[in-house]
Design a protein around this motif. Structure first.
Motif, short mmCIF file in Angstrom:
data_model
loop_
_atom_site.label_atom_id
_atom_site.label_comp_id
_atom_site.label_asym_id
_atom_site.label_seq_id
_atom_site.Cartn_x
_atom_site.Cartn_y
_atom_site.Cartn_z
N GLU A 110 0.84 -1.21 0.00
CA GLU A 110 0.00 0.00 0.00
C GLU A 110 0.87 1.25 0.00
O GLU A 110 1.92 1.29 0.65
CB GLU A 110 -0.92 -0.01 1.22
N LYS A 123 -5.01 6.74 -0.75
CA LYS A 123 -4.22 5.55 -0.45
C LYS A 123 -4.61 4.49 -1.47
O LYS A 123 -5.80 4.28 -1.77
CB LYS A 123 -4.50 5.05 0.96
N ARG A 164 -3.40 0.45 -3.44
CA ARG A 164 -2.64 -0.79 -3.34
C ARG A 164 -2.21 -1.21 -4.74
O ARG A 164 -2.97 -1.10 -5.70
CB ARG A 164 -3.50 -1.90 -2.71
N GLU A 206 -1.85 -3.56 -7.60
CA GLU A 206 -2.60 -4.75 -7.98
C GLU A 206 -1.87 -5.57 -9.05
O GLU A 206 -1.79 -6.79 -8.98
CB GLU A 206 -3.98 -4.34 -8.49
N TYR A 234 -7.94 1.41 -5.51
CA TYR A 234 -8.23 2.54 -4.61
C TYR A 234 -8.69 2.01 -3.25
O TYR A 234 -9.52 1.11 -3.17
CB TYR A 234 -9.31 3.43 -5.23
N LEU A 235 -8.10 2.59 -2.19
CA LEU A 235 -8.48 2.20 -0.83
C LEU A 235 -9.28 3.28 -0.11
O LEU A 235 -10.36 3.02 0.39
CB LEU A 235 -7.23 1.84 -0.02
N GLU A 236 -8.74 4.51 -0.09
CA GLU A 236 -9.46 5.59 0.59
C GLU A 236 -8.81 6.94 0.30
O GLU A 236 -7.65 7.01 -0.12
CB GLU A 236 -9.45 5.36 2.11
#
Length: 729
Positions: A647, A708, A710, A712, A725-727
């Motif tokens: 991340e 934030k 990750r 992939e 996409y995380l946040e």
């Protein structure tokens, strides 16, 4: 019904030369064309055609018609005196022009023609034997004035490349090489004797030998087996070849290198200004091996200073029309990839003979300034010098010396730095734009693996060298532009930079607004000051690197030209490149033109030849930039290849209908978050506002937001990074 027209023999000859024939003979031409269309692919001699139509016109008239059909590309001569229908000529050609091919993956070609607003579209079947980047003769069809011009490629005038990269497919008696470049639509046919040990699937360098008239594929020869994809060395060589940079020097170069004397003779020293007793030093990057500029310093009795900008005198060793010169001209520039340098000149010259190495005597071409504490140039002279370099500084070493002010070089560096700061302040005050885009530095370990990625930091020592190089370049250009020869300006090589396009500026202003910044771009005279204010505002912000890059893209490209229009970005009326002849061919051109004018009252080359060299240098410079960027992209993706699942934080740099791009802060690498991977809501792209909006949540995704993500998926081959996409953060 037979048509008999009596025309004097000299009139028939004139008709053939002028590419026009009478109305009656055009009717005969249509019959001949119809005959050839009825026999597609077959060839006939002039005698056979004459016998067939001898009852309709005289022998001379029939030959005049045949000449007309050849000149207008309806027929073509294929071997000896045999004729064949020109299948590429599907429509009448109304004009012939020269241009450069931009081949689309579909096989359709777009020919870029100087002076034409639109490219000439050429359908796949009409591209003849042209390849991407080739210079061609294109025949234009009649089109409406408002329509895109269309045409047919009639002849390949100049191949853009001699070497290509591809993968081998072997059979028992021959092989094919499938080019990596998708714009090269034809595979290379390789004779069994030219396979040179390549195995099936190997990545190779293939040399284009030719393209026989009757063959569907060009002939090639495998000159080097690179091995499998994914190896750093293979990928870097491929990048260089694809951008038309030869990997090796010719045999003639080695012979000339062997004859170069490294020891400076007393006779040569006597012809120059001897400055070996004057304090002299170089400041370069830590890993530099070619030192092409040095500074000398001396206090004068009147309270002023003598500061010399000494540049390696490469043209003393590299003479026009030699193999060394021709190889240098072909490359036109050194290419700086992440893990290597492809030098413009062989290492014996670039790193040893011409390099201004410490504790050695060197031959230079110099601009020597008399300056005061206010950075005013009181006087200057341009002359050949011989120097002795007392010290080689890295940028960081020089910076420490500037700060401490101690040691043998402490005071000179402090004085020169103070003058440089005033030069810089004055330059910005006169309209120079403060482009200071961050470059990346990759640290490799012993196994050629990437240990770290960092942005290069610039400080006072960088700015010091930059200011004096700019001053020397500007001074040389101002000096020569004021001179006359036969009542005309002296033909010279200028580094020019046109005003930016208003539409590109408007787009940049909109992009800046997406990040919450306002930039006024409507007044070009005030724009440099507006941009400098903007750069100061974003300094240190997460979006700094992205917005600086967008600002640079909104500008015109600087090029070399014999017609001086000034340099918009620097705010200079006169500018050239004089200070890096080891790595730039235009600087060699400047040295030669300047020396020939000053010492002999004549010129190295006249304006048309000089302009042609300028255009090639500009073209190769763009290719070098492309190669360097491709090299960076490769290593960026390699660095992330083993970080799948990790991340990172980043900033959104672009929003499209298929997703949004994020630049990962720690590694300065851009990746794509695809729209379909956003699963917490149903999202849609708002074209007007250039943002992505969630239907239920109303969440907005737009440029400039910190997020934030990750990692992939990473494709080193495609230089692509997919993110999840995380946040928002």
């Amino acid at each position: 019904m037979h048509i008999m027209v009596v025309v004097p023999l000299n009139s028939v000859k004139n008709m053939s030369k002028s590419n026009t024939i009478s109305k009656e003979l055009k009717l005969l031409g249509k019959k001949i064309r119809k005959f050839f269309k009825a026999h597609p692919g077959k060839t006939f001699t002039r005698t056979q055609i004459t016998k067939k139509y001898v009852h309709e016109a005289s022998k001379h008239e029939i030959n005049a018609v045949i000449d007309y059909l050849i000149e207008s590309n309806r027929l073509k001569q294929v071997s000896g005196n045999r004729l064949q229908q020109n299948s590429a000529q599907s429509k009448e050609v109304v004009r012939k022009v020269e241009g450069v091919v931009d081949m689309a993956p579909s096989g359709v070609a777009y020919v870029l023609v100087d002076g034409y607003e639109d490219d000439v579209r050429v359908e796949k079947k009409d591209t003849y034997k042209a390849m991407d980047g080739d210079k061609v003769l294109v025949g234009l069809h009649h089109t409406k004035r408002s329509a895109r011009p269309r045409g047919v490629i009639l002849e390949v005038l100049e191949r853009s490349q001699e070497y290509y990269i591809g993968r081998v497919e072997l059979s028992k008696e021959f092989a094919f090489v499938l080019p990596d470049n998708q714009s090269i639509r034809s595979d290379f046919f390789i004779n069994k004797r030219d396979v040179n040990g390549a195995k099936n699937g190997d990545r190779v360098i293939v040399q284009l030998l030719g393209w026989p008239e009757k063959n569907k594929n060009p002939d090639g020869k495998i000159v080097e087996v690179l091995g499998k994809s994914g190896v750093h060395d293979v990928e870097m060589k491929a990048i260089l070849i694809e951008n038309n940079f030869p990997l090796y020097f010719s045999n003639g170069v080695q012979k000339e290198l062997d004859q170069i004397q490294t020891k400076i003779s007393e006779e040569e020293i006597a012809r120059r200004k001897d400055m070996r007793e004057t304090l002299t030093f170089t400041i370069d990057p830590e890993d530099a091996k070619d030192f092409d500029d040095a500074l000398s310093f001396k206090k004068l009795g009147d309270g002023n200073y003598e500061i010399g900008v000494h540049i390696a005198d490469v043209t003393h060793y590299v003479k026009p029309e030699t193999a060394l010169d021709k190889n240098g001209y072909r490359r036109a520039t050194s290419v700086y990839l992440v893990d290597r340098v492809l030098p413009m000149l062989p290492e014996k010259l670039s790193n040893i003979v011409c390099s201004l190495r410490p504790n050695e005597e060197s031959l230079c071409y110099a601009v020597i300034f008399k300056m005061n504490d206010d950075a005013k140039v009181i006087d200057f002279r341009i002359e050949k010098t011989v120097i002795y370099s007392d010290r080689r500084f890295t940028y960081d070493e020089a910076f420490e010396e500037i700060k401490s002010g101690e040691g043998e070089f402490g005071e000179p560096l402090h004085i020169i730095n103070e003058i440089a700061k005033k030069l810089r302040t004055k330059r910005y005050g006169e309209g120079s734009i403060n482009f200071d885009s961050k470059e990346l530095r990759f640290t490799l370990n012993d196994q050629d693996q990437i240990a770290a990625v960092k942005a290069k930091v610039r400080h006072a020592a960088h700015f010091l060298i930059e200011e004096f190089m700019l001053l020397a370049n500007k001074t040389v250009a101002q000096f020569i532009s004021s001179k006359k020869m036969n009542r005309s300006s002296v033909p010279f090589v200028y580094r020019i930079h046109d005003e930016p396009d208003p539409e590109k500026l408007q787009t940049f202003a909109m992009n800046a607004a997406d990040f919450g910044h306002t930039v006024h771009t409507d007044n070009l005279k005030k724009l440099p000051y507006e941009l400098n204010k903007f750069f100061a505002e974003i300094e240190g912000s997460p979006e700094e690197r992205t917005l600086e890059s967008l600002a640079i893209r909104s500008m015109s490209k600087a090029v070399y030209d014999t017609d001086n229009i000034g340099h918009y970005g620097l705010g200079f009326e006169h500018y050239t490149h004089f200070t890096s002849p080891i790595r730039r061919y235009p600087d060699m051109m400047v040295h030669r033109q300047l020396h020939q004018y000053l010492q002999h009252g004549r010129l190295w080359e006249k304006k048309p030849e000089l302009q042609e060299r300028c255009e090639r240098a500009s073209k190769m410079e763009r290719k070098a930039v492309d190669a360097e960027r491709e090299s960076v992209k490769y290593f960026q993706t390699v660095y992330l290849e083993d970080k799948i699942g990790d991340e990172f934080t980043g900033i959104i740099t672009g929003v499209t209908s298929w997703g949004f791009y994020v630049e990962i802060s720690d590694v300065f690498t851009e990746g794509l978050v695809r729209l379909q991977t956003l699963t917490d809501d149903n999202y849609a792209f708002d074209e007007r506002k250039k943002q992505i909006v969630g239907f239920q949540s109303g969440k907005v995704i737009k440029n400039g937001q910190a997020v934030k993500v990750r990692v992939e998926h990473v494709s080193v081959e495609k230089r692509q990074v997919d993110l999840i996409y995380l946040e928002h953060i």
